[in-house]
Design an enzyme around this catalytic site. Sequence first.
Site, short mmCIF file in Angstrom:
data_model
loop_
_atom_site.label_atom_id
_atom_site.label_comp_id
_atom_site.label_asym_id
_atom_site.label_seq_id
_atom_site.Cartn_x
_atom_site.Cartn_y
_atom_site.Cartn_z
N HIS A 66 50.26 66.62 26.97
CA HIS A 66 49.73 65.75 25.69
C HIS A 66 49.31 64.24 26.17
CE1 HIS A 66 49.03 64.52 21.63
NE2 HIS A 66 49.93 63.69 21.52
N ASP A 74 48.26 60.64 25.52
CA ASP A 74 48.00 59.66 24.75
C ASP A 74 47.33 58.69 25.56
OD1 ASP A 74 49.34 60.39 22.15
OD2 ASP A 74 50.87 60.24 23.38
N ASP A 113 49.95 66.34 17.38
CA ASP A 113 50.82 65.28 16.91
C ASP A 113 50.05 64.28 15.78
OD1 ASP A 113 53.14 63.83 16.93
OD2 ASP A 113 52.46 62.62 19.00
N HIS A 118 45.81 58.70 17.51
CA HIS A 118 46.95 58.60 16.55
C HIS A 118 47.71 57.27 16.96
CE1 HIS A 118 48.21 61.85 19.06
NE2 HIS A 118 49.41 61.29 19.15
#
Length: 952
Positions: free
Chosen positions: A15, A17, A127, A378
Amino acid sequence: MENNRRTAHIISHTHWDREWYLPYEKHHVRLIRLMDTLLDTLKRDGEYRSFFLDGQTIILEDYLQVRPERREELEQRIRENRIFIGPWYILQDAFLTSSEANVRNLQIGHRDAARYGTISKVGYFPDTFGNIGQAPQLMRQAGIGNAVFGRGVKPTGFNNEVSDAEFESSYSELIWEGPDGSQVLGILFANWYSNGNEVPTDEAAAKEYWDRKLADAEKYASTNQLLYMNGCDHQPIQTDLPEALRVARELYPDTDFVHSSFADYLAALGEGGRNGEGKGERDGADERNGAEERDGEPASRLSVVKGELRSQRTDGWSTLVNTASARVYLKQMNQHGQTLLEKVAEPLAAIAHGLGNHSYPHHLFTYAWKTLMQNHPHDSICGCSVDEVHREMVARFEKSKHVAESIADESKQLVADAVDTSGFARFGEDALPLVVFNTTGWARSGTISIVADVRRIYYREGFAPEEMIGRLKALDLGGRVLVDAEGAAVPVAVEELGVRFGYDLPDDAFRQAYWARQVRLTFAAADVPALGWKAYAWVKAAGAASAVAPEAASIVRGERSLDNGKLRVDVADDGTLTVTELAGGHTYRDLLVYEDTGDIGNEYMYKQPDGEAALTTHGLAAEIRIVCDEAHRAAIEIVHRWELPASADALFEEEKQYAVYFPERKAQRVAEKVPFAIRTLVSLEKDGKGVAVRTSFNNQSKDHRVRALFPTDLHTSVHRADAVFEVAVRDNEPAAEWKNPSNAQHQQAFADVSAADLSRGLTIANKGLNEYEVLRDGRNTIAVTLLRSVAELGDWGVFPTPEAQCLGKHEAELMIIPHVGDGAVSGAYAEAYQFQVPWTAAQTGVRGGPLAATGAAYAWEGEGLAFSSLKIADGSGDAMLRWFNLRPQPAELTLAAPNAALAGSGAAAIYRSDVLETRGEALAPRADDGSQSVSVGPCEIVTLGVQGAKRE
């Protein structure tokens, strides 16, 4: 497959980010290392089957920016289906990004992935901080029959720990249904997207690991197909995974351990299609993974979860909803940037393209959208990263805005110069035509302000600068009036701006500098068509003998009241407003009280100090004066001179230092006060349907939240809020499980409280203020957050963020819109959408042109429908128009034949499309006028393509 066997699908992923607890470039360095390792592993080990690249194609750009020499190798692994990419460009926070931004994200992600020959058709939301209700319909229209997500129906807490509490679905597999009835197979990461992380190769450790992991997954799974996500946030590649799976197979001969992919996992569930490709129809019941059984119970008996997934069946402490108010300035910049692209630059460029002599700048729009969307992950748009991240976001917002402004400026001038202004020639050679553009989807009236050059003198004319300036100063600007295309005078306020320097940048010559005599003209434009324009001219009154400006009635009524015949506003001693909607005679009192509370939470969640009473401006004497009294508008200034606690106390510093979970904090605010003056400008336009509110202040207080309160005094158990392609209906009272005293929610353009019978209501519109709450105070007060000042990131560690205190100057814009009847059909919601969109205007010359002095590119009708977008499709060159149904009732959309001057040669062919803008079923035009009618389902998103538009 035998029922006593089970399959463990291990999907390798990370994941990613792009920025969060480290600045972007520090994450970027780690990404390069991860991708190098991945490519090396895939090359070396044929048993390491595949890797899911987090659903976002931007990772490819980020990697190849530093490693261009590995492009060919990367492309090969993607073509071999060993690296799965798409369908998004980035993993956005859907609630904080606009409807069209969510669509552009899908479009660009699909386009980028298609260049590599494959698109992973996985509705990936691992997420997002809650999931939008229209996600199933968006997925279906994009050919995706599934949604894979981590939040929204099950509690998650500190460091993404998943609780063992109940959730809305019987299993980790569920049917997710949108408000229009679209259904997708939902896959919940019930044990998070790291439940197959770091699989041991040691036999003893593996036994302990898999005993626990198999039991955890089987606890929630509806079939014997068990999902394990081998990765986590920025997780390095597990290069020895094939060996770990070999060990697992030896330990559990009754289990098939497969290094899998989402395509294979979804196929095993019977989701319908190896790549998860949905059929695009609105009824997805045939894909409900009903082929498998567990304990004799058909898996088709999955729970159907409807609409938004916002963790409402939890204690409310870890929903992360207050990221909607972290660093509000970012949300305001984002709203401005999105609006400039989708509601100004795109429609203007589409109209200019239709003229036939201007190519639609797809490349510039893609660049501007990508730059903007780099702020949409996000942890970025949510304002919940370290300070360095958000400093860089400001620069990206500015870059995207500058590109959008460049496109809009060029496009509006091209269209303005094509408008037939020859009718103004009768007013003399000094007539100055202006073209006003309404780029919203509804006819519009409102106040326009444009800076016009009365005369220019260029350096190329050979005069010395002193003489140029002197000649311009000597111009007599008296005796002029503003007229519309029919020659009727329009009241105008003229502000002399003097002589200003300027320059042109021709496409075929060196820059051309000049001096110009400038004025600012401010006036009320009336009934400008939707997606259209209207010409005016500032002319000498001597040439306009019949154009005598009428005596305009003042909107001001006494020292503290405004009245435009539709609305009346009265200001009390404490600055609160009483607004009366005159047609229905309904009055709303005590509007615009400011509230301040302490905040000892973090960037993710708000926490008021225990036992604290909120401070408000109720009863605080305000300074009140009329500051504008003109024909087109009037305004009252209200100034509150307030004092607020300087910060939280010393205990708060200790609680942050030791990462005390925020609901358990006991800190209070200090007794020391700092000044907090609030200047509010309340204005009403001549034809306005809402009361505009502009609030400004200089924040020097820390650890607090400021809100504006609007009591509605309407009896209802639900309210409505603008969300992505939806006006979501939400309960005023939270679920029984809810423990958090606060019940803040997300909004896009507005929040609305209407009477239970929809006979009337109050809509509060906003610009970039994404957090609101309907208070349980007996008055159903709409509270809109203007500022939240916090000191730390939060989540899984200790990350100070002093700049999240948001010290310094701030400004916020709202509009109070009372309405009679349903807000969707009364025009209240349309007014709220228009509030976010700036007017556009351009100066032009007196000339003939193919476009009428007043006209529109497209005209449409449809009760309860909202217009969303006009653009040109990449590839086909077709004009694409999109609407969505604001209500859960069917509607009828009628689209008139396109403007003949813009439609190109031959009749325009209009067809149904989707969010990916593919050509679909052609519509048969009406024989009499060439218009087309389309039936629109409840809450349906409708895209129509116009094939007859001019091509590149």
